[in-house]
Design an enzyme around this catalytic site. Structure first.
Site, PDB file in Angstrom:
ATOM      1  N   GLY A   1       0.781  -1.046  -0.039  1.00  0.00           N
ATOM      2  CA  GLY A   1       0.104   0.082   0.056  1.00  0.00           C
ATOM      3  C   GLY A   1       0.942   1.262   0.101  1.00  0.00           C
TER       4      GLY A   1
ATOM      5  CB  VAL B   1       3.736   4.929   4.074  1.00  0.00           C
ATOM      6  CG1 VAL B   1       3.639   5.539   5.626  1.00  0.00           C
ATOM      7  CG2 VAL B   1       3.770   3.595   4.175  1.00  0.00           C
TER       8      VAL B   1
ATOM      9  CG  ASP C   1      10.078  -8.122   4.851  1.00  0.00           C
ATOM     10  OD1 ASP C   1      10.921  -8.915   4.427  1.00  0.00           O
ATOM     11  OD2 ASP C   1       9.329  -7.513   4.395  1.00  0.00           O
TER      12      ASP C   1
END
Length: 373
Positions: A2, A4, A112
């Site tokens: 997405g 930020v 991650d």
């Protein structure tokens, strides 16, 4: 996943607003998992992390609001300035281990951890985006393991297609520390299949890494998850304690950390604005003299005498200069700072607050205590 956005909350504090891709929020299974994972992420203590302040679903928009960290990421700093060493490398190791301990204590797996997910703030490293990779992987069981992480920092079990665990985060910690200390990932770079093959079958390249940190990094990079230390064990061994709390470790990191900022002008939205008391405290430190870096993991020995100097400052700050303050309506004099009234130094000055307003302050240094040579 997405976009930020830099945003501000109702109190005009800067926050990071993460808006996930619309097609993710449209998936019913993702919405269920998002709610559960976001609630877990919200329980993560803020030790060396960018804590989740709010999360939710607004129609077809899934969003996360986290604390805004003003600072570059580790990857950009190493790329611009080269490997880290000394106190800052040690503080980085402690800070990231502290963040992982807090994340794992809340039942969350980062999944991650990599240099670009570690921001270097003025007070130390901050780990961001914990749990995000797991959310992405939850939407499509046909996605490959390569998509579920970053190959140079993925654990062997992730390369084999198994889900990330807390032990996988510890493996990534080892990879990040190797990168920070020598300027390259321990399993090299290149096409993802080649890197993942080396992750599974090759020993890590750690030549050039700080010799005090190297044994712990080697343990973290063990191929067998069961033989790796936990994040809490990393923290305990780094600090030389049987049980080091995240709060203690965070305080130690902040006290020993020297900010590493690239030589660039920050954009207007990210320019740091200091509150009056903070600005005065910084000025007092400069006035008082050079403070010795506190490295709690160093054990003093007779072969290496300590020659550092510590200066303690006791001061008071008022938001209006006492010399020009008007008497109160009752005729009483304005309150003076506590103490015997004999200031070693005092001065009127101005600082700029968060609203770009110039605020007058009066600083009185009441006592100085010098220790050491």
């Amino acid at each position: 996943m997405g976009i930020v956005h830099l945003a501000h909350d109702a109190d005009l504090r800067l926050v990071a607003l993460k808006v996930l891709r619309p097609e993710l929020a449209a998936d019913a299974d993702f919405r269920r998992r998002f709610t559960r994972e976001a609630e877990a992420a919200g329980r993560v203590a803020r030790f060396c992390t960018a804590p989740v302040l709010e999360a939710g679903l607004d129609g077809d928009i899934a969003y996360l609001v986290t604390e805004y960290v003003d600072g570059p990421d580790l990857a950009s700093v190493i790329g611009a300035q080269g490997p880290m060493n000394g106190a800052n490398l040690e503080a980085l190791a402690v800070g990231v281990a502290t963040a992982l301990a807090a994340i794992h204590q809340a039942g969350v797996v980062h999944g991650d951890l990599k240099p670009s997910n570690i921001l270097l703030s003025a007070v130390g490293p901050r780990v961001i985006d914990f749990g995000i990779a797991r959310l992405a992987g939850a939407t499509d069981t046909t996605q490959s393991a390569v998509v579920m992480g970053t190959p140079p920092y993925m654990a062997p079990e992730q390369a084999d297609g198994r889900p990330a665990t807390a032990a996988s985060d510890v493996f990534a910690w080892g990879g990040v520390m190797a990168y920070a200390g020598v300027g390259r990932p321990p399993f090299g770079t290149g096409p993802a299949p080649q890197v993942l093959y080396r992750v599974v079958h090759h020993v890590p390249r750690l030549d050039g890494l700080d010799e005090q940190l190297r044994p712990l990094v080697e343990q973290a990079l063990d191929k067998d998850p069961a033989r790796r230390p936990t994040a809490q064990q990393l923290l305990d061994r780094l600090l030389g304690r049987e049980s080091a709390t995240p709060a203690l470790a965070t305080r130690m990191v902040s006290d020993s950390w020297t900010p590493l900022m690239p030589a660039r002008e920050a954009p207007p939205a990210r320019r740091l604005r200091v509150a009056p008391v903070v600005a005065v405290a910084l000025a007092l430190l400069v006035t008082a003299g050079t403070l010795a870096a506190w490295r709690p993991w160093d054990r003093p020995t007779t072969a290496r005498p300590r020659t550092s100097t510590t200066t303690t400052v006791t001061a008071t700050v008022t938001t209006a200069p006492p010399a020009t303050a008007a008497p109160s309506p009752t005729g009483e004099q304005p309150a003076r700072p506590a103490g015997d009234g004999k200031a070693l130094a005092e001065s009127d000055t101005f600082v700029t607050n968060a609203y770009d307003t110039s605020v007058p302050v009066h600083v009185r240094i009441l006592s100085l205590e010098r220790k050491g040579d």
